[in-house]
Design an enzyme around this catalytic site. Structure first.
Site, PDB file in Angstrom:
ATOM      1  N   SER A  66      -8.082  27.191  76.327  1.00 27.92           N
ATOM      2  CA  SER A  66      -6.905  26.818  77.106  1.00 27.92           C
ATOM      3  C   SER A  66      -7.182  25.736  78.145  1.00 27.92           C
ATOM      4  CB  SER A  66      -6.311  28.045  77.802  1.00 27.92           C
ATOM      5  OG  SER A  66      -7.141  28.493  78.852  1.00 27.92           O
ATOM      6  N   LYS A 114      -7.397  28.564  85.109  1.00 23.26           N
ATOM      7  CA  LYS A 114      -6.322  27.576  84.953  1.00 23.26           C
ATOM      8  C   LYS A 114      -6.427  26.536  86.071  1.00 23.26           C
ATOM      9  CE  LYS A 114      -4.534  30.045  81.602  1.00 23.26           C
ATOM     10  NZ  LYS A 114      -4.622  29.613  80.192  1.00 23.26           N
TER      11      LYS A 114
END
Length: 215
Positions: A66, A114
């Protein structure tokens, strides 16, 4: 001359009467004492390392894609919670469960990594046709992303980040589960109390070792 001097043919006379043939004996180190001192130094160093990596720094192994092409699966990064006030562009590790207990740290509830896109009171909007992300109506320059932001989940935009929260996205927007989904945090918003740290340095692989500041 015979009394403490040497007479050389070139006329120089060097007085050696001050030389003491019985030099002071060098103190011998006690091997046991030396070992104890050495062990003390090692123990002190270990304590410092434990304190640093127990309370200030942590090491984490990246899983998944990701954050590609910034971070890849198998990368090892150093995370710090020192002065960890998340700001736009930071790469942060976030707990996905409120308890953060071993029982609830299943794979689907484990920490995620993230990038911070917006902080409290900022407005986020995404044009899913062009893939452009706007913060306070300003389009972001995002050279770090590997895919544009064209996938939408269930969070409706624009959104305003609540007090004490952040909005996060993965760099690989095509596969990242992030603040576009209500499954992350509270309706996509991450309470900063659940930010475990700020990823600051990649230590492995060695050929990509280096800082993780915003590019």
């Amino acid at each position: 001359m015979q009394n403490g001097t040497n007479n050389f043919n070139n006329g120089f006379i060097i007085d050696t009467s001050f030389v003491d043939n019985e030099l002071p004996e060098v103190e011998k180190l006690d091997p046991k004492k030396e070992l104890v001192e050495w062990l003390g130094v090692v123990a002190s160093a270990l304590i410092i390392v434990v304190i640093l990596f127990g309370f200030v720094f942590r090491v984490a192994v990246i899983s998944g894609d990701s954050m590609k092409n910034t971070l890849f699966g198998g990368d090892v990064v150093v995370i710090t919670n020192l002065n960890c006030t998340p700001k736009e562009g930071d790469i942060v590790v976030v707990s996905r469960n409120a308890e953060n207990s071993p029982e609830s740290m299943r794979e689907e509830n484990g920490p995620i990594i993230k990038r911070v896109i917006a902080t409290e009171f900022q407005e986020v909007n995404i044009d899913f046709e062009t893939g452009i992300v706007y913060v306070d109506n300003v389009p972001l320059n995002e050279p770090y992303i590997s895919t544009p932001t064209v996938d939408q989940y269930d969070v409706k935009f624009p959104v305003t980040v609540p007090e004490g929260c952040i909005f996060v996205l993965g760099d690989n927007r095509g596969v990242s589960l992030d603040s576009r989904s209500s499954r992350i945090g509270d309706g996509g918003m991450i309470d900063t109390r659940y930010v475990l740290g700020h990823a600051v340095y990649r230590v492995f692989p060695f050929n990509r070792m280096g800082g993780l500041d915003k590019k």
